[in-house]
Design an enzyme around this catalytic site. Structure first.
Site, PDB file in Angstrom:
ATOM      1  N   ASP A   1      11.703  -3.858  -9.617  1.00 47.24           N
ATOM      2  CA  ASP A   1      11.057  -2.955 -10.565  1.00 47.24           C
ATOM      3  C   ASP A   1      12.067  -2.312 -11.512  1.00 47.24           C
ATOM      4  O   ASP A   1      11.802  -2.194 -12.715  1.00 47.24           O
ATOM      5  CB  ASP A   1      10.282  -1.876  -9.814  1.00 47.24           C
ATOM      6  CG  ASP A   1       9.531  -0.961 -10.755  1.00 47.24           C
ATOM      7  OD1 ASP A   1       8.778  -1.472 -11.608  1.00 47.24           O
ATOM      8  OD2 ASP A   1       9.700   0.266 -10.644  1.00 47.24           O
TER       9      ASP A   1
ATOM     10  N   MET B   1       8.528  -3.451  12.445  1.00 48.66           N
ATOM     11  CA  MET B   1       7.740  -3.406  11.210  1.00 48.66           C
ATOM     12  C   MET B   1       8.314  -2.383  10.233  1.00 48.66           C
ATOM     13  O   MET B   1       8.278  -2.586   9.018  1.00 48.66           O
ATOM     14  CB  MET B   1       6.270  -3.117  11.508  1.00 48.66           C
ATOM     15  CG  MET B   1       5.569  -4.234  12.269  1.00 48.66           C
ATOM     16  SD  MET B   1       5.768  -5.875  11.539  1.00 48.66           S
ATOM     17  CE  MET B   1       5.062  -5.625   9.927  1.00 48.66           C
ATOM     18  N   GLU B   2       8.857  -1.296  10.746  1.00 44.95           N
ATOM     19  CA  GLU B   2       9.470  -0.291   9.881  1.00 44.95           C
ATOM     20  C   GLU B   2      10.700  -0.869   9.185  1.00 44.95           C
ATOM     21  O   GLU B   2      10.892  -0.651   7.977  1.00 44.95           O
ATOM     22  CB  GLU B   2       9.832   0.957  10.693  1.00 44.95           C
ATOM     23  CG  GLU B   2       8.642   1.794  11.085  1.00 44.95           C
ATOM     24  CD  GLU B   2       7.739   1.207  12.170  1.00 44.95           C
ATOM     25  OE1 GLU B   2       6.639   1.738  12.367  1.00 44.95           O
ATOM     26  OE2 GLU B   2       8.134   0.218  12.828  1.00 44.95           O
TER      27      GLU B   2
ATOM     28  N   LEU C   1      -3.259  -1.615  11.876  1.00 54.49           N
ATOM     29  CA  LEU C   1      -3.090  -1.576  13.326  1.00 54.49           C
ATOM     30  C   LEU C   1      -1.677  -1.215  13.785  1.00 54.49           C
ATOM     31  O   LEU C   1      -1.374  -1.262  14.976  1.00 54.49           O
ATOM     32  CB  LEU C   1      -3.534  -2.894  13.979  1.00 54.49           C
ATOM     33  CG  LEU C   1      -4.924  -3.403  13.587  1.00 54.49           C
ATOM     34  CD1 LEU C   1      -5.222  -4.725  14.269  1.00 54.49           C
ATOM     35  CD2 LEU C   1      -5.991  -2.374  13.914  1.00 54.49           C
ATOM     36  N   CYS C   2      -0.809  -0.863  12.864  1.00 56.43           N
ATOM     37  CA  CYS C   2       0.561  -0.480  13.192  1.00 56.43           C
ATOM     38  C   CYS C   2       0.574   1.018  13.508  1.00 56.43           C
ATOM     39  O   CYS C   2      -0.015   1.818  12.785  1.00 56.43           O
ATOM     40  CB  CYS C   2       1.463  -0.790  11.994  1.00 56.43           C
ATOM     41  SG  CYS C   2       3.210  -0.661  12.335  1.00 56.43           S
ATOM     42  N   HIS C   3       1.237   1.402  14.587  1.00 53.06           N
ATOM     43  CA  HIS C   3       1.295   2.805  14.984  1.00 53.06           C
ATOM     44  C   HIS C   3       2.207   3.601  14.043  1.00 53.06           C
ATOM     45  O   HIS C   3       3.314   3.152  13.744  1.00 53.06           O
ATOM     46  CB  HIS C   3       1.856   2.934  16.407  1.00 53.06           C
ATOM     47  CG  HIS C   3       0.960   2.384  17.444  1.00 53.06           C
ATOM     48  ND1 HIS C   3       0.919   1.031  17.751  1.00 53.06           N
ATOM     49  CD2 HIS C   3       0.065   2.971  18.263  1.00 53.06           C
ATOM     50  CE1 HIS C   3       0.043   0.827  18.713  1.00 53.06           C
ATOM     51  NE2 HIS C   3      -0.491   1.991  19.049  1.00 53.06           N
TER      52      HIS C   3
END
Length: 166
Positions: free
Chosen positions: A133, A118-119, A78-80
């Protein structure tokens, strides 16, 4: 926080929906997120001296974080998807008695109808995972911690500044 604490990712029937931002004004938006990875003395030394066999740990983590921030709309439901004007990943290293901490910061800028929090959070998370990693062959006993939004500007909800223990 949204007025009356109303969440807008649900329709009247309770179904998850992508928020309609078509009526929102385009504004300049920024966000900065940070997080830490706690590493052993051996990893801290090898990262500092460029002795990790896979290559330059922080350079790879920087690229991984930027790539992830650019793909956030495809990773988070749901994130644009947003065009980013800028994304930067920075590191601050801190030697400790037991090893070290690599503080990681992701800064994002965009002109759009929805924020870039969010980014920034995705960018810092993947940068930290990339460090893990790259170093796991030396020692898997690392801790990724303290991922959070530091600041955000722009948009209807205004500015935000993280407050410890708020």
């Amino acid at each position: 926080m949204k007025e009356n604490n109303v969440l807008n990712h649900f329709d009247a029937a309770g179904n998850a929906v992508m928020v309609d931002v078509s009526e929102k004004n385009i504004t300049h938006r920024t966000a900065e997120a940070s997080g830490d990875i706690i590493v052993s003395k051996e990893i801290y030394k090898r990262v500092a001296e460029g002795l990790i066999k896979k290559g330059d740990v922080l350079a790879v983590a920087r690229i991984g974080g930027i790539m992830a921030a650019k793909q956030t709309g495809y990773l988070i439901p749901l994130c644009h998807p947003l065009p980013l004007d800028k994304c930067a990943i920075d590191f601050l290293t801190e030697q400790t008695d037991s090893g070290g901490i690599i503080h990681t910061i992701c800064s994002v800028t965009s002109d759009g109808r929805t924020g870039v929090e969010m980014e920034a959070l995705t960018g810092v998370s993947v940068a930290l995972l990339s460090i893990y990693d790259m170093c796991k062959a030396v020692d898997k006993n690392m801790t990724i911690t303290n991922i959070h939004l530091e600041t955000k500007t722009g948009g209807k909800s205004g500015n935000f500044q993280f407050r410890q223990n708020a």
